[in-house]
Design a protein around this motif. Sequence first.
Motif, PDB file in Angstrom:
ATOM      1  N   PHE B  45     -44.659 -29.267 -12.468  1.00 23.50           N
ATOM      2  CA  PHE B  45     -44.316 -28.543 -11.253  1.00 23.50           C
ATOM      3  C   PHE B  45     -44.387 -29.441 -10.019  1.00 23.50           C
ATOM      4  O   PHE B  45     -43.410 -29.608  -9.297  1.00 23.50           O
ATOM      5  CB  PHE B  45     -45.229 -27.327 -11.093  1.00 23.50           C
ATOM      6  CG  PHE B  45     -44.934 -26.515  -9.858  1.00 23.50           C
ATOM      7  CD1 PHE B  45     -43.751 -25.798  -9.758  1.00 23.50           C
ATOM      8  CD2 PHE B  45     -45.832 -26.482  -8.797  1.00 23.50           C
ATOM      9  CE1 PHE B  45     -43.463 -25.057  -8.618  1.00 23.50           C
ATOM     10  CE2 PHE B  45     -45.550 -25.739  -7.659  1.00 23.50           C
ATOM     11  CZ  PHE B  45     -44.365 -25.026  -7.574  1.00 23.50           C
ATOM     12  N   PHE B  46     -45.575 -30.057  -9.798  1.00 22.12           N
ATOM     13  CA  PHE B  46     -45.809 -30.762  -8.539  1.00 22.12           C
ATOM     14  C   PHE B  46     -45.132 -32.123  -8.472  1.00 22.12           C
ATOM     15  O   PHE B  46     -44.919 -32.648  -7.385  1.00 22.12           O
ATOM     16  CB  PHE B  46     -47.302 -30.931  -8.273  1.00 22.12           C
ATOM     17  CG  PHE B  46     -47.991 -29.658  -7.874  1.00 22.12           C
ATOM     18  CD1 PHE B  46     -48.021 -29.253  -6.563  1.00 22.12           C
ATOM     19  CD2 PHE B  46     -48.602 -28.853  -8.828  1.00 22.12           C
ATOM     20  CE1 PHE B  46     -48.651 -28.083  -6.188  1.00 22.12           C
ATOM     21  CE2 PHE B  46     -49.236 -27.679  -8.460  1.00 22.12           C
ATOM     22  CZ  PHE B  46     -49.255 -27.287  -7.135  1.00 22.12           C
ATOM     23  N   VAL B  47     -44.836 -32.736  -9.603  1.00 23.80           N
ATOM     24  CA  VAL B  47     -44.169 -34.031  -9.555  1.00 23.80           C
ATOM     25  C   VAL B  47     -42.680 -33.869  -9.850  1.00 23.80           C
ATOM     26  O   VAL B  47     -41.840 -34.109  -8.988  1.00 23.80           O
ATOM     27  CB  VAL B  47     -44.824 -35.033 -10.538  1.00 23.80           C
ATOM     28  CG1 VAL B  47     -44.036 -36.341 -10.538  1.00 23.80           C
ATOM     29  CG2 VAL B  47     -46.273 -35.301 -10.131  1.00 23.80           C
ATOM     30  N   TYR B  48     -42.366 -33.396 -11.035  1.00 19.52           N
ATOM     31  CA  TYR B  48     -40.950 -33.335 -11.411  1.00 19.52           C
ATOM     32  C   TYR B  48     -40.224 -32.195 -10.686  1.00 19.52           C
ATOM     33  O   TYR B  48     -39.108 -32.370 -10.197  1.00 19.52           O
ATOM     34  CB  TYR B  48     -40.819 -33.204 -12.933  1.00 19.52           C
ATOM     35  CG  TYR B  48     -41.373 -34.416 -13.618  1.00 19.52           C
ATOM     36  CD1 TYR B  48     -40.585 -35.541 -13.821  1.00 19.52           C
ATOM     37  CD2 TYR B  48     -42.714 -34.468 -14.009  1.00 19.52           C
ATOM     38  CE1 TYR B  48     -41.099 -36.674 -14.407  1.00 19.52           C
ATOM     39  CE2 TYR B  48     -43.236 -35.600 -14.600  1.00 19.52           C
ATOM     40  CZ  TYR B  48     -42.430 -36.700 -14.797  1.00 19.52           C
ATOM     41  OH  TYR B  48     -42.937 -37.831 -15.357  1.00 19.52           O
ATOM     42  N   PHE B  50     -41.022 -30.855  -7.840  1.00 25.66           N
ATOM     43  CA  PHE B  50     -40.896 -31.172  -6.416  1.00 25.66           C
ATOM     44  C   PHE B  50     -39.819 -32.226  -6.173  1.00 25.66           C
ATOM     45  O   PHE B  50     -39.137 -32.200  -5.146  1.00 25.66           O
ATOM     46  CB  PHE B  50     -42.247 -31.656  -5.853  1.00 25.66           C
ATOM     47  CG  PHE B  50     -43.187 -30.528  -5.513  1.00 25.66           C
ATOM     48  CD1 PHE B  50     -42.919 -29.232  -5.912  1.00 25.66           C
ATOM     49  CD2 PHE B  50     -44.349 -30.778  -4.786  1.00 25.66           C
ATOM     50  CE1 PHE B  50     -43.789 -28.191  -5.605  1.00 25.66           C
ATOM     51  CE2 PHE B  50     -45.222 -29.744  -4.469  1.00 25.66           C
ATOM     52  CZ  PHE B  50     -44.942 -28.447  -4.881  1.00 25.66           C
ATOM     53  N   MET B  51     -39.695 -33.169  -7.104  1.00 21.12           N
ATOM     54  CA  MET B  51     -38.631 -34.165  -6.954  1.00 21.12           C
ATOM     55  C   MET B  51     -37.274 -33.477  -6.970  1.00 21.12           C
ATOM     56  O   MET B  51     -36.406 -33.747  -6.128  1.00 21.12           O
ATOM     57  CB  MET B  51     -38.712 -35.204  -8.085  1.00 21.12           C
ATOM     58  CG  MET B  51     -39.608 -36.371  -7.745  1.00 21.12           C
ATOM     59  SD  MET B  51     -40.167 -37.338  -9.144  1.00 21.12           S
ATOM     60  CE  MET B  51     -38.812 -37.253 -10.242  1.00 21.12           C
ATOM     61  N   TRP B  53     -36.705 -30.369  -6.304  1.00 20.62           N
ATOM     62  CA  TRP B  53     -36.653 -29.517  -5.112  1.00 20.62           C
ATOM     63  C   TRP B  53     -36.193 -30.335  -3.899  1.00 20.62           C
ATOM     64  O   TRP B  53     -35.315 -29.918  -3.139  1.00 20.62           O
ATOM     65  CB  TRP B  53     -38.041 -28.909  -4.895  1.00 20.62           C
ATOM     66  CG  TRP B  53     -38.127 -27.801  -3.900  1.00 20.62           C
ATOM     67  CD1 TRP B  53     -37.220 -27.452  -2.946  1.00 20.62           C
ATOM     68  CD2 TRP B  53     -39.217 -26.878  -3.775  1.00 20.62           C
ATOM     69  NE1 TRP B  53     -37.688 -26.378  -2.230  1.00 20.62           N
ATOM     70  CE2 TRP B  53     -38.906 -26.012  -2.713  1.00 20.62           C
ATOM     71  CE3 TRP B  53     -40.439 -26.714  -4.451  1.00 20.62           C
ATOM     72  CZ2 TRP B  53     -39.765 -25.000  -2.310  1.00 20.62           C
ATOM     73  CZ3 TRP B  53     -41.287 -25.707  -4.045  1.00 20.62           C
ATOM     74  CH2 TRP B  53     -40.958 -24.849  -2.994  1.00 20.62           C
ATOM     75  N   THR B  54     -36.823 -31.503  -3.727  1.00 20.05           N
ATOM     76  CA  THR B  54     -36.432 -32.359  -2.608  1.00 20.05           C
ATOM     77  C   THR B  54     -34.974 -32.783  -2.744  1.00 20.05           C
ATOM     78  O   THR B  54     -34.229 -32.840  -1.757  1.00 20.05           O
ATOM     79  CB  THR B  54     -37.354 -33.593  -2.531  1.00 20.05           C
ATOM     80  OG1 THR B  54     -38.695 -33.147  -2.401  1.00 20.05           O
ATOM     81  CG2 THR B  54     -37.006 -34.478  -1.359  1.00 20.05           C
ATOM     82  N   MET B 289     -35.306 -39.173  -1.098  1.00 24.69           N
ATOM     83  CA  MET B 289     -34.691 -39.450  -2.402  1.00 24.69           C
ATOM     84  C   MET B 289     -34.305 -40.919  -2.512  1.00 24.69           C
ATOM     85  O   MET B 289     -34.457 -41.530  -3.570  1.00 24.69           O
ATOM     86  CB  MET B 289     -33.445 -38.571  -2.607  1.00 24.69           C
ATOM     87  CG  MET B 289     -33.719 -37.099  -2.838  1.00 24.69           C
ATOM     88  SD  MET B 289     -35.003 -36.729  -4.041  1.00 24.69           S
ATOM     89  CE  MET B 289     -34.222 -37.260  -5.568  1.00 24.69           C
ATOM     90  N   LEU B 292     -37.338 -42.839  -3.342  1.00 24.24           N
ATOM     91  CA  LEU B 292     -37.641 -42.699  -4.762  1.00 24.24           C
ATOM     92  C   LEU B 292     -36.753 -43.624  -5.588  1.00 24.24           C
ATOM     93  O   LEU B 292     -37.214 -44.298  -6.513  1.00 24.24           O
ATOM     94  CB  LEU B 292     -37.451 -41.238  -5.192  1.00 24.24           C
ATOM     95  CG  LEU B 292     -37.710 -40.947  -6.664  1.00 24.24           C
ATOM     96  CD1 LEU B 292     -39.173 -41.157  -7.005  1.00 24.24           C
ATOM     97  CD2 LEU B 292     -37.303 -39.519  -7.021  1.00 24.24           C
TER      98      LEU B 292
END
Lengths: 292, 313
Positions: B45-48, B50-51, B53-54, B289, B292
């Motif tokens: 949830f918080f890593v993948y 959120f990526m 989502w961003t 992004m 990243l």
Amino acid sequence: MDNVIRRRTIGARVARFSLYAVLILAALFYLMPLVVMLITSVKPLEEITPGTLLSLPREPTLAPWVKAWGEACTGMRCEGVGGYFYNSIAIVVPAVLISTAIGALNGYALTKWRFKGSELVFALMLFGCFIPFQVVLLPMAQTLGWLGLSSSRAGLILVHVVFGIAFTTLFFRNFYVAVPTELISAAKLDGAGFFRIFWRILLPVSAPIVVVSVIWQFTQIWNDFLFGVAFSAHDTQPVTVALNNLVNTSTGAKEYNVDMAAAMIAALPTLVVYVLAGKYFVRGLTAGSVKG
Amino acid sequence: MKPASTPAARPGVIVPRAGRPSPAARFQDWLPRLVLSPSIAISLFFVYGFMLWTFILSLTSSRMLPSYEFVGFAQYARLMTSDRWWVASTNLVVFGGLFVAICLVLGLLLAILLDQRIRQEGALRTLYLYPMALSFIVTGVVWKWLLNPGLGIQAMVRGWGFENFRFDWLVDPDMAVYTLVIAAVWQASGFVMALFLAGLRGIDDSILKAAQLDGASLPRIYWRVVIPCLRPVVFSAVMILSHIAIKSFDLVVALTGGGPGYASDLPATFMYAHAFTRAQIGLGSASAMLMLGGVLAILVPYLYSELRSRRHG
């Protein structure tokens, strides 16, 4: 013959001397900012402009420290960084303990109870160590809002735990991989369960890696600025954010001595940890990078 | 499918399998996965999540608040034409390149010098490394004071009689980015030294003895024998340092504030400014992004070679 030897020793001596000279110069380069910070933080303001960076205070005073702790303005308020120092402690302590505990259990499950896909799970989690946090900031802000944790210390604790477990899992996993499996297989045959084996066999040998993990998490979270500035309000800010506000607050004359005292206050906890447990600090820094 | 009860059993150890496993035993089998599942969920949830989502936000016209009106890659196109983004990206190349290069050279040099049976080696090592324990905010605040033209190093050297000495990079738009390099090198080079020193201590002495017997001079031994042995360390150090460079945010905020103007902006400060203070969430997400992407460009080759060497080693 004699001559040759003497010439060589003189050459060697010169080389040795320049070696030490270079090393000491380098030490001065690293030390100078800390010394300047310390000297400036105990100088009265009147001595700062006429003096230079390295001139010692004629009348050393702790007044800048007192002011930085309890009176200096950080933005709109003038209560010093003391309260924010406590905020940092209140955020760091639970976040470090929770993330270390989760990391220990994860590392144990990933190494001693391997299952199909456990390596994949590890790789999946490890990726969290590498992402630039900018990529999670906006969704995190919204999620914290939904959870009702916006601008709260609990919210910051959650954020630090969530993005800390990738590191703590890595530490414990790499440590437990080296613990011999024979003992654990034997305990399993004897019918010992998951938690019993962890408690009785793994935990007693884990002291070094617990220290590494605690120190790493402590420095990371104490020194954090990005999450602190993005997810906190006036009364929940960590000390790094308060320090930055203090330095950038421009009301009246710039008090560089107070700035430096506040910087020392913000830096002291991690410096003390480094001096007391430098060996473990280095091990944490290199854990992910040097193979082992 | 294999039952889940075999994982840690070594070959040769007979795992008793009497008919159907009891519910308690089956629970024990699933316990490790149960313990891991919150972390897996968090990571998904918080890593993948959120990526993703961003990424979705970067495709929208979001300004002050997230909206889900899709505009395709328009925000990326805006970034490409934004002068400030180009300044930030160019600064990252300059800052990152110099920071990594100087840290490597300085770290290697100090490590080699420290490896010559130095008295007080431990004390020197401690002094070289302590900046790494500090917050980048503290580092920024201190160097801002040191580099302040009116009261810092420039004033001090002028006070020594060199009236024309100039060191005002902090307020010079063309030079401000180099002050970031100075402060970041100060903070991280000791760490690189520690990495190299560990690498040097790991080199087999017999290789060095053999080279010495061949009559090779000391610099030659280092250049031809020792430094090639340190290649994996160089690789790791470059990885870590470039990672620090891309993430650099606090140092810029504390030392230059991105200024003068936006002359010393980096992508990390660009992203924060647009997403949080300038109400340009879509644009900020697009820049995140791209950051990243930059990290992945460094990470993927690193992980690839790591996995290869592990398979072959």
